[in-house]
Write a protein that holds these residues in place. Structure first.
Motif, PDB file in Angstrom:
ATOM      1  N   GLU A  41     -42.273  22.470 104.298  1.00  0.00           N
ATOM      2  CA  GLU A  41     -40.977  22.353 103.610  1.00  0.00           C
ATOM      3  C   GLU A  41     -39.912  21.791 104.549  1.00  0.00           C
ATOM      4  O   GLU A  41     -39.077  20.975 104.136  1.00  0.00           O
ATOM      5  CB  GLU A  41     -40.563  23.729 103.080  1.00  0.00           C
ATOM      6  CG  GLU A  41     -41.466  24.246 101.957  1.00  0.00           C
ATOM      7  CD  GLU A  41     -41.087  25.656 101.539  1.00  0.00           C
ATOM      8  OE1 GLU A  41     -40.147  26.215 102.153  1.00  0.00           O
ATOM      9  OE2 GLU A  41     -41.730  26.192 100.609  1.00  0.00           O
ATOM     10  N   SER A  42     -39.944  22.245 105.811  1.00  0.00           N
ATOM     11  CA  SER A  42     -38.973  21.714 106.778  1.00  0.00           C
ATOM     12  C   SER A  42     -39.177  20.222 107.002  1.00  0.00           C
ATOM     13  O   SER A  42     -38.210  19.448 107.032  1.00  0.00           O
ATOM     14  CB  SER A  42     -39.111  22.474 108.096  1.00  0.00           C
ATOM     15  OG  SER A  42     -38.276  21.916 109.086  1.00  0.00           O
ATOM     16  N   ALA A  77     -40.508  18.166 104.875  1.00  0.00           N
ATOM     17  CA  ALA A  77     -40.090  17.468 103.658  1.00  0.00           C
ATOM     18  C   ALA A  77     -38.581  17.294 103.621  1.00  0.00           C
ATOM     19  O   ALA A  77     -38.062  16.219 103.277  1.00  0.00           O
ATOM     20  CB  ALA A  77     -40.577  18.236 102.432  1.00  0.00           C
ATOM     21  N   ARG A 134     -46.407  26.655 105.430  1.00  0.00           N
ATOM     22  CA  ARG A 134     -45.603  26.265 104.261  1.00  0.00           C
ATOM     23  C   ARG A 134     -44.158  25.985 104.659  1.00  0.00           C
ATOM     24  O   ARG A 134     -43.551  25.004 104.199  1.00  0.00           O
ATOM     25  CB  ARG A 134     -45.673  27.354 103.205  1.00  0.00           C
ATOM     26  CG  ARG A 134     -47.050  27.462 102.530  1.00  0.00           C
ATOM     27  CD  ARG A 134     -47.125  28.668 101.626  1.00  0.00           C
ATOM     28  NE  ARG A 134     -48.404  28.718 100.937  1.00  0.00           N
ATOM     29  CZ  ARG A 134     -48.835  29.772 100.246  1.00  0.00           C
ATOM     30  NH1 ARG A 134     -48.074  30.862 100.165  1.00  0.00           N
ATOM     31  NH2 ARG A 134     -50.012  29.731  99.645  1.00  0.00           N
TER      32      ARG A 134
END
Length: 461
Positions: free
Chosen positions: A291-292, A294, A287
């Motif tokens: 997120e990184s 994104a 996750r």
């Protein structure tokens, strides 16, 4: 020379003075020997090399123990065979503990083995190396046969004991890292029959339908001695692991323990817990990675837009000003506007002049002369047309002869060919006649009864 068997009386044994011992039967002698041997050798330990080992359908094992100078038969009953920590095989040097006995049916003596172990770690490792070399020569440990583990398996199959701490450690570790569906195939991991169960479990996972089979298999066992882990060195287990189409992680023993199953598997884990860690990634880390990525994607897009804006602004600064670009065009437009006004005035003047000339041509006197000349030409054309009218000659007393379909008859041959004719006169009246032939001449005879023509004129017929 006389035949000693020629006299039957001489076949009866002659009594020997002082020999009053009773004759023993074979069974009695065998029984005495059995009791003597078992009483004297009720507990013995023999060191020797296994030869001729075989296991029969009843579960009993028969073999020979030999050294350089002698051989002794041995038997391991089914109960003792199931308790062995390893599978006996020819060439293995062992220490057998049991008792001697005899087998009267064949006049043989043998040792009944109650317990057997390999003759020291050196002999055990020698057997292990021998088997390892044989299987490696077949290519079962070839790195080219190794399969890549799935990154995120949906289902994991575990081959291990259902009651040990191993399965709890694996399930707990998987739940912490990435919850995954787990199928447990319970097996014995030590003792007689353990190797067969492990091999059957691996083959069973491989034979499951595609929609239910696991994506990854873990073969696991806790730590122990070499003898305790020996089931994972058995040939049947190694071949089953090497032949499995599902990627396999081998986690047998502790970090320092190595089995042949580890060499045949696609990946070796030092411990069962480490196998669970190698099987799945950490969900929280995934996750964070997503997120990184994104965030990096968003920053890259924003930076791309900003750089594009900067390049556009730089190019805009290099372009000339709007007035400098449009000034010449504006001037040309103003000049064209002025020339357009002058051109319109000149065009209107020329059109006015042409109109005045046309008006002068269309004055009344001139129009009268032109109309008079036109009337004269029209009257001349009417006279010419009248002179060509075929009905004009009828006024001078002539008549026009036509066929019944209205064609003018020009000569006698046409009249004879037509037969029936129509004669037209000046008063627009017509008479139907019939051409009759008399010899070479022909004459016209009118019909006696008049009748109305299609135009309403009376007829003689």
């Amino acid at each position: 020379m006389p035949d000693p068997f020629a006299d039957p009386a001489r076949l009866v044994a002659e009594p020997v003075p002082g020999d009053n011992a009773l004759a023993l039967s074979v069974s009695e002698l065998s029984g005495k020997l059995k009791r003597m041997v078992e009483g004297e050798f009720g507990h013995v330990r023999l060191r020797g090399e296994i030869s001729g080992f075989k296991r029969v359908a009843s579960g009993h094992c028969y073999l020979c123990l030999k050294d350089e100078d002698a051989v002794i038969d041995a038997v391991i009953w089914r109960g003792a065979a199931s308790a062995l920590a390893f599978r006996p095989e020819d060439g293995a040097e062992v220490i057998a503990t049991g008792r001697l006995t005899t087998y009267p049916g064949r006049s043989k003596y043998q040792i009944v083995v109650d317990r057997m172990e390999l003759a020291g770690a050196g002999a055990l490792m020698a057997l292990l190396e021998k088997r390892k070399a044989m299987l490696a020569a077949e290519g079962l440990f070839d790195p080219a046969r190794k399969q890549t583990l799935p990154f995120l398996p949906r289902t994991i199959g575990v081959v291990t004991s259902p009651t040990g701490a191993v399965i709890r450690d694996i399930l707990h570790r998987l739940a912490d890292r990435c919850p995954t569906h787990v199928l447990v195939w319970p097996v014995k991991v030590q003792g007689d029959g353990a190797a067969e169960e492990i091999a059957a479990a691996v083959a069973g996972f491989d034979a499951m339908p595609a929609e239910t089979r696991p994506d990854l298999v873990i073969v696991a066992r806790g730590g122990g001695s070499v003898e305790d882990l020996w089931a994972f060195n058995e040939e049947v287990v190694v071949r089953a692991v090497a032949a499995c189409s599902i990627p396999i992680i081998s986690a047998v023993g502790h970090e320092t323990d190595t089995s042949l199953c580890d060499h045949a598997a696609d990946l070796r884990a030092p411990t069962p817990t480490a196998a669970a860690e190698l099987a799945v990634p950490v969900l929280a880390e995934l996750r964070l990675t997503i997120e990184s990525h994104a965030g990096r994607t968003e920053r890259c897009a924003r930076r791309y837009v900003e750089r594009g804006r900067e390049r556009a602004e730089g190019l805009a600064r290099l372009l000339p000003k709007r007035d400098a670009l449009l000034g010449p065009q504006r001037q040309r437009a103003d000049d064209a506007g002025q020339r357009l006004g002058l051109a319109l005035e000149r065009r209107a003047g020329r059109a006015r002049t042409q109109l005045e000339r046309a008006g002068a041509v269309l004055r009344p006197a001139m129009l009268d002369r032109q109309l008079g000349r036109g009337r004269e030409r029209l009257a001349a054309l009417a006279r010419v047309l009248g002179s060509l009218d075929p009905d004009r000659v009828l006024e001078r007393g002539y008549a026009r002869i036509e066929t019944r379909d209205g064609a003018t008859v020009m000569d006698a041959g046409a009249a004879r060919a037509a037969g029936a004719l129509t004669v037209r006169f000046r008063d627009k009246q017509s008479v139907d006649v019939q051409v009759e032939a008399a010899g070479s001449d022909a004459y016209v005879r009118a019909k006696p009864k008049p009748r109305a023509t299609p135009h309403g004129q009376p007829t003689l017929f």
